[in-house]
Design a protein around this motif. Structure first.
Motif, PDB file in Angstrom:
ATOM      1  N   PRO A  54       0.798  -1.231   0.000  1.00  0.00           N
ATOM      2  CA  PRO A  54       0.000   0.000   0.000  1.00  0.00           C
ATOM      3  C   PRO A  54       0.828   1.277   0.000  1.00  0.00           C
ATOM      4  O   PRO A  54       0.378   2.303  -0.509  1.00  0.00           O
ATOM      5  CB  PRO A  54      -0.823  -0.119   1.282  1.00  0.00           C
ATOM      6  N   GLY A  58       0.651   3.313  -3.300  1.00  0.00           N
ATOM      7  CA  GLY A  58      -0.221   4.453  -3.063  1.00  0.00           C
ATOM      8  C   GLY A  58       0.421   5.763  -3.489  1.00  0.00           C
ATOM      9  O   GLY A  58      -0.250   6.628  -4.075  1.00  0.00           O
ATOM     10  N   LEU A  61       0.334   5.961  -7.196  1.00  0.00           N
ATOM     11  CA  LEU A  61      -1.026   6.276  -7.638  1.00  0.00           C
ATOM     12  C   LEU A  61      -1.333   7.761  -7.451  1.00  0.00           C
ATOM     13  O   LEU A  61      -1.959   8.387  -8.323  1.00  0.00           O
ATOM     14  CB  LEU A  61      -2.030   5.427  -6.858  1.00  0.00           C
ATOM     15  N   VAL A  62      -0.886   8.342  -6.342  1.00  0.00           N
ATOM     16  CA  VAL A  62      -1.087   9.778  -6.120  1.00  0.00           C
ATOM     17  C   VAL A  62      -0.355  10.587  -7.191  1.00  0.00           C
ATOM     18  O   VAL A  62      -0.883  11.587  -7.714  1.00  0.00           O
ATOM     19  CB  VAL A  62      -0.605  10.175  -4.709  1.00  0.00           C
ATOM     20  N   THR A 202       6.372  -2.768  -7.959  1.00  0.00           N
ATOM     21  CA  THR A 202       6.515  -1.318  -7.784  1.00  0.00           C
ATOM     22  C   THR A 202       7.248  -0.694  -8.961  1.00  0.00           C
ATOM     23  O   THR A 202       6.902   0.410  -9.407  1.00  0.00           O
ATOM     24  CB  THR A 202       7.270  -1.010  -6.483  1.00  0.00           C
TER      25      THR A 202
END
Length: 247
Positions: A54, A58, A61-62, A202
């Motif tokens: 996460p 995350g 993704l941001v 990743t």
């Protein structure tokens, strides 16, 4: 006739009652096979995203969301800033010939885009001479160019940041794999598979984000270059018009 309708109604109820059972049974029989053999792209992407962890996923993704927001805002702005410069030059020429500078300024006020704004600044200095009008056009052209390139540097930042975050996740995943080896005292594939999977996922997602944003970035840069070229050509045409109508 009533009997026919009654038979049809009963038959329909029986069919609709049996259909869900058959569908449910068929789904139960094929669900495991479908899950094992095929997955939709969305399901596969969601699963890989969760497996990547996460934290870094995350952040990547941001970066994608912020980069897309900037790209969409720039594309909308640049499309609105696009002007038919030849048509505008002809309108300004006609206005200068018929109504003078004030009529030409009114045409520029009623036209959207940076080219019209540059024209207005040049026409506004027309009473000070052609040289002053040309300087105003050049100076205000630099201001408009800065507005066109606004926030593009942030987009390039996210393009560079996304793969860097992916590579950082790769390094951390490899460290986690070696920690697992140290704790287990063994180098079996099962021990290191989890950390290596996180490392590779990743990196992949970071590169995907960078590729997507790079496409938008190149389109925006090409759009800015096109508008700037039109601005320069139109500025030259405006100076020629001012010289012509000054005489």
């Amino acid at each position: 006739m009533k009997r026919v309708f009654t038979i049809l109604a009963i038959t329909g109820l029986l069919l609709f009652g049996a259909a869900p059972k058959a569908i449910a049974q068929d789904a139960a029989n094929t669900e495991q096979v479908a899950n094992d053999e095929t997955k939709t792209f969305h399901q596969e992407l969601k699963q890989r995203f969760i497996e990547g962890g996460p934290f870094f996923m995350g952040i990547v993704l941001v970066a994608l969301i912020l980069g897309l927001a900037i790209a969409i805002e720039r594309i909308i702005y640049l499309n609105m800033a696009t002007t038919n410069t030849k048509k505008l030059v002809n309108k300004v020429d006609d206005a200068l010939a018929s109504g003078g500078v004030e009529a030409a300024k009114e045409v520029c006020r009623n036209t959207k885009g940076p080219v019209a704004s540059i024209f207005y600044q040049g026409l506004d200095r027309m009473d000070e001479g052609v040289d002053a009008a040309e300087k105003a056009v050049v100076g205000y052209g630099g201001v408009q160019m800065g507005l066109l390139e606004k926030n593009i540097s942030w987009l390039s930042l996210f393009i560079a940041l996304a793969p860097m975050l992916g590579f950082m996740g790769t390094v951390i995943g490899m460290i986690s794999a070696f920690d697992s080896i140290q704790q287990a005292g063994d180098i079996s594939p099962t021990v290191v598979a989890g950390g290596i999977k996180v490392a590779l996922l990743t990196t992949v997602f970071g590169l995907i984000v960078a590729i997507i944003l790079q496409i938008f970035y190149n389109y925006i840069i090409s759009k800015v270059d096109s508008i700037v070229n039109n601005m320069e050509d139109a500025s030259i045409s405006l100076v020629d018009l001012l010289v012509k109508h000054k005489k």
